[in-house]
Design an enzyme around this catalytic site. Structure first.
Site, mmCIF file in Angstrom:
data_model
loop_
_atom_site.group_PDB
_atom_site.id
_atom_site.type_symbol
_atom_site.label_atom_id
_atom_site.label_comp_id
_atom_site.label_asym_id
_atom_site.label_seq_id
_atom_site.Cartn_x
_atom_site.Cartn_y
_atom_site.Cartn_z
ATOM 1 N N ASP A 151 0.798 -1.230 0.000
ATOM 2 C CA ASP A 151 0.000 0.000 0.000
ATOM 3 C C ASP A 151 0.830 1.278 0.000
ATOM 4 O OD1 ASP A 151 1.075 -0.100 2.514
ATOM 5 O OD2 ASP A 151 -0.764 -0.764 3.496
ATOM 6 N N GLU B 131 -0.722 -8.966 -1.338
ATOM 7 C CA GLU B 131 -1.249 -8.440 -0.065
ATOM 8 C C GLU B 131 -2.479 -7.562 -0.341
ATOM 9 O OE1 GLU B 131 1.533 -7.349 3.383
ATOM 10 O OE2 GLU B 131 0.457 -5.471 3.048
ATOM 11 N N HIS C 295 13.727 4.613 12.318
ATOM 12 C CA HIS C 295 13.496 4.788 10.874
ATOM 13 C C HIS C 295 14.326 5.969 10.368
ATOM 14 C CE1 HIS C 295 11.168 5.255 7.144
ATOM 15 N NE2 HIS C 295 10.603 4.081 7.409
ATOM 16 N N HIS D 55 6.932 4.754 12.741
ATOM 17 C CA HIS D 55 7.245 5.610 11.602
ATOM 18 C C HIS D 55 6.023 6.161 10.879
ATOM 19 C CE1 HIS D 55 6.346 1.840 9.521
ATOM 20 N NE2 HIS D 55 6.076 2.579 8.466
ATOM 21 N N ARG E 110 3.058 8.030 9.162
ATOM 22 C CA ARG E 110 2.864 9.469 8.956
ATOM 23 C C ARG E 110 1.823 10.051 9.911
ATOM 24 N NH1 ARG E 110 4.656 11.975 3.919
ATOM 25 N NH2 ARG E 110 6.088 10.524 2.932
ATOM 26 N N GLU F 8 -1.989 5.100 3.272
ATOM 27 C CA GLU F 8 -1.961 3.716 2.779
ATOM 28 C C GLU F 8 -3.339 3.107 2.550
ATOM 29 O OE1 GLU F 8 -0.074 4.903 5.241
ATOM 30 O OE2 GLU F 8 2.013 4.482 4.710
HETATM 31 C C1 UD1 Z 1 6.773 4.569 3.528
HETATM 32 C C2 UD1 Z 1 5.394 4.009 3.183
HETATM 33 C C3 UD1 Z 1 4.830 3.229 4.366
HETATM 34 C C4 UD1 Z 1 5.789 2.169 4.816
HETATM 35 C C5 UD1 Z 1 7.142 2.768 5.088
HETATM 36 C C6 UD1 Z 1 8.104 1.650 5.365
HETATM 37 C C7 UD1 Z 1 4.085 5.411 1.686
HETATM 38 C C8 UD1 Z 1 3.024 6.425 1.547
HETATM 39 N N1 UD1 Z 1 4.447 5.088 2.924
HETATM 40 O O1 UD1 Z 1 6.667 5.501 4.580
HETATM 41 O O2 UD1 Z 1 3.607 2.620 3.985
HETATM 42 O O3 UD1 Z 1 5.288 1.613 5.999
HETATM 43 O O4 UD1 Z 1 7.616 3.497 3.952
HETATM 44 O O5 UD1 Z 1 9.200 2.031 6.094
HETATM 45 O O6 UD1 Z 1 4.589 4.936 0.704
HETATM 46 N N2 UD1 Z 1 14.618 7.729 4.161
HETATM 47 C C9 UD1 Z 1 15.989 7.601 3.985
HETATM 48 N N3 UD1 Z 1 16.480 6.393 3.596
HETATM 49 C C10 UD1 Z 1 15.699 5.307 3.391
HETATM 50 C C11 UD1 Z 1 14.319 5.440 3.607
HETATM 51 C C12 UD1 Z 1 13.789 6.643 3.972
HETATM 52 O O7 UD1 Z 1 16.727 8.552 4.174
HETATM 53 O O8 UD1 Z 1 16.226 4.241 3.048
HETATM 54 C C13 UD1 Z 1 14.055 9.042 4.556
HETATM 55 C C14 UD1 Z 1 14.070 10.055 3.384
HETATM 56 O O9 UD1 Z 1 14.351 11.335 3.875
HETATM 57 C C15 UD1 Z 1 12.628 9.980 2.882
HETATM 58 C C16 UD1 Z 1 11.878 9.779 4.192
HETATM 59 O O10 UD1 Z 1 12.699 8.903 4.948
HETATM 60 O O11 UD1 Z 1 12.237 11.134 2.179
HETATM 61 C C17 UD1 Z 1 10.487 9.230 4.075
HETATM 62 O O12 UD1 Z 1 10.432 8.052 3.256
HETATM 63 P P1 UD1 Z 1 9.007 7.577 2.669
HETATM 64 O O13 UD1 Z 1 9.138 6.302 1.929
HETATM 65 O O14 UD1 Z 1 8.398 8.712 1.921
HETATM 66 O O15 UD1 Z 1 8.258 7.291 4.031
HETATM 67 P P2 UD1 Z 1 6.767 7.083 4.403
HETATM 68 O O16 UD1 Z 1 5.865 7.541 3.309
HETATM 69 O O17 UD1 Z 1 6.541 7.649 5.744
HETATM 70 N N1 UDP Z 2 12.538 -4.337 9.910
HETATM 71 C C1 UDP Z 2 13.896 -4.456 9.639
HETATM 72 N N2 UDP Z 2 14.763 -3.680 10.364
HETATM 73 C C2 UDP Z 2 14.352 -2.802 11.315
HETATM 74 C C3 UDP Z 2 12.959 -2.677 11.562
HETATM 75 C C4 UDP Z 2 12.077 -3.453 10.842
HETATM 76 O O1 UDP Z 2 14.303 -5.246 8.788
HETATM 77 O O2 UDP Z 2 15.196 -2.134 11.921
HETATM 78 C C5 UDP Z 2 11.583 -5.144 9.114
HETATM 79 C C6 UDP Z 2 10.501 -5.860 9.882
HETATM 80 O O3 UDP Z 2 10.914 -7.152 10.292
HETATM 81 C C7 UDP Z 2 9.356 -5.917 8.883
HETATM 82 C C8 UDP Z 2 9.571 -4.670 8.036
HETATM 83 O O4 UDP Z 2 10.896 -4.232 8.286
HETATM 84 O O5 UDP Z 2 9.451 -7.031 8.021
HETATM 85 C C9 UDP Z 2 8.574 -3.620 8.401
HETATM 86 O O6 UDP Z 2 8.920 -2.423 7.775
HETATM 87 P P1 UDP Z 2 8.273 -1.051 8.200
HETATM 88 O O7 UDP Z 2 7.829 -1.111 9.610
HETATM 89 O O8 UDP Z 2 9.256 0.007 7.803
HETATM 90 O O9 UDP Z 2 7.044 -0.911 7.204
HETATM 91 P P2 UDP Z 2 5.518 -1.426 7.288
HETATM 92 O O10 UDP Z 2 5.526 -2.879 7.468
HETATM 93 O O11 UDP Z 2 4.874 -0.673 8.406
HETATM 94 O O12 UDP Z 2 4.945 -1.008 5.981
#
Ligand code: UD1
Ligand code: UDP
Length: 388
Positions: A113, A135, A260, A226, A228, A149
């Site tokens: 999602d 999923e 995160h 994490h 939003r 999501e």
């Molecule tokens: C997104 C997903 C959420 C998921 C989460 C998993 C959407 C709308 N949301 O969260 O469903 O649960 O990812 O973790 O798609 N960043 C880094 N390095 C990384 C990853 C993130 O620096 O490897 C930082 C960046 O500044 C980035 C910010 O985190 O801009 C947010 O990342 P983003 O994927 O937009 O986060 P969410 O939308 O909150």
């Molecule tokens: N996870 C990981 N390292 C971490 C925290 C979580 O590998 O430090 C894994 C966790 O086991 C799960 C996935 O990341 O499989 C969940 O990711 P996240 O919570 O970012 O996203 P969501 O599932 O909420 O979309």
């Protein structure tokens, strides 16, 4: 020009070309859940598999691909610091459209999602590529929880041609929305396939990020947050509750919080919890390390989606930092409890599990409502069946 004779088919030889299947992956949880599917696809001689990363995440995505030893064919590398939903959505929509025009896959698979899922599915639709949604059918039935999501996955359902529902409940949700039954397959969630595979790999605490965690001396409270909709005040409250708990149980509890990489999350958490003696703030852990932390965890406090699926299988009680969940199966199995994000509620629920052995025991009975580790196999079989 002379007229050529008809081609003669030999028995047992397929005339049609291979089915071209693309996987579009953006974030850590998508990579974890798609890895077992990718592995099954590439070993199938009837399928040509292409992996495209939007790289909505960067480091956190690369961590997962590296542990599963997976290399991408296309990497759009779209993440930017503190990206807005509009920014990342429009970038993915534009770039994925180009990828579909250039590579012309028969199918694209998307998972979950995220923004990557919603926009890749839309780009596929615009380019006449069939869509398989992994999923599919999770619903909180609240527009803003989780935000965005719940709406992303609804849009994906409207666009998809084949829906891989993890559970019967998810299938029922899709049927209620008018999705034809023949387009839905109940497969289990491939997160369980991934979990089983990773758990079987050798691992040593020594030399890992967990080396200094006092597993022998203290009970471990693992935390991730994490979402939003929890940014700002809710995350502040979560941190205050953790601070209260670290003081209340200073002699017997250790809090481990892999934070995160989202700067909004990182800034709040580090400002609030950096200097507490029995709190370890860690960077995001490589998946295998995280699963080994989970196995040694007494209580998990989280707003994550994937963790609500993994923890019940490992018998770890989960207190969910949300008002509502799209994963009620874990609540029904007794492993999950929804507790919201209020400081006092969090302290109260964690304290109950710390002080009441019987209650903890009940929530820690390992159950597995999300699959048997064979979801990827079923997904590939269903895809081939639909493509015939
Ligand atoms: C997104 C997903 C959420 C998921 C989460 C998993 C959407 C709308 N949301 O969260 O469903 O649960 O990812 O973790 O798609 N960043 C880094 N390095 C990384 C990853 C993130 O620096 O490897 C930082 C960046 O500044 C980035 C910010 O985190 O801009 C947010 O990342 P983003 O994927 O937009 O986060 P969410 O939308 O909150
Ligand atoms: N996870 C990981 N390292 C971490 C925290 C979580 O590998 O430090 C894994 C966790 O086991 C799960 C996935 O990341 O499989 C969940 O990711 P996240 O919570 O970012 O996203 P969501 O599932 O909420 O979309």
């Amino acid at each position: 020009m002379p007229i050529q004779g008809c081609r003669k088919m030999q028995p047992g030889i397929r005339m049609s070309k291979k089915l071209i299947v693309m996987l579009a992956i953006g974030t850590r949880p998508e990579a974890i859940k798609m890895a077992p599917i990718y592995q099954k696809l590439i070993e199938n001689p009837m399928i040509e598999t292409r992996l495209c990363l939007t790289a909505q995440h960067r480091e956190m995505l690369d961590q997962v691909l590296s542990i599963f030893n997976i290399k991408a064919d296309i990497d759009l590398n779209l993440m930017t610091e503190n990206q807005s939903l509009v920014q990342i959505s429009s970038a993915i929509l534009t770039q994925m459209s180009q990828v579909f025009r250039d590579t012309k896959p028969d199918w694209v698979l998307v998972q979950g999602d995220t923004t990557t899922v919603m926009t890749s599915a839309l780009a596929a639709f615009y380019n006449n590529v069939r869509i398989g949604h992994v999923e599919a059918g999770l619903r909180s039935n609240r527009k803003n929880e989780p935000f965005p999501e719940e709406i992303n996955r609804r849009i994906a359902s409207v666009l998809a041609d084949l829906h891989f529902a993890p559970t019967e409940l998810a299938r029922q949700n899709l049927l209620r929305e008018g999705i034809p039954a023949k387009q839905i397959v109940v497969t289990g969630n491939p997160v369980i396939d991934a979990l089983q595979q990773i758990s079987a790999m050798p691992f040593s605490i020594k030399g890992s990020m967990l080396e200094n965690i006092p597993f022998e001396e203290k009970r471990i409270l693992t935390v991730t947050a994490h979402r939003r909709e929890n940014h700002g005040e809710p995350l502040e409250q979560i941190c205050q509750a953790l601070s209260d708990l670290s003081e209340k149980y200073s002699d017997c509890l250790h809090i481990v919080f892999p934070v995160h990489l989202n700067p909004i999350v990182r800034n709040t958490v580090t400002a609030a919890l950096s200097n507490l003696p029995n709190v370890s703030l860690l960077p995001p852990l490589e998946y295998r390390t995280f699963i080994h932390l989970l196995k040694r965890t007494r209580i998990l406090l989280t707003d994550s989606g994937g963790l609500q699926e993994e923890a019940p299988g490992l018998g770890v009680p989960v207190l969910v930092l949300r008002e509502v969940t799209e994963r009620p199966e874990g609540v029904d199995s007794g492993n999950l409890r929804l507790i919201g994000t209020e400081r006092n509620d969090i302290v109260c629920h964690v304290s109950e599990l710390m002080d009441n052995q019987q209650m903890w025991q009940k929530m820690s009975e390992a159950k597995n409502p999300y699959g048997d580790g064979k979801a990827a196999e079923r997904i590939v079989a269903a895809l081939l069946h639909a493509a015939r």
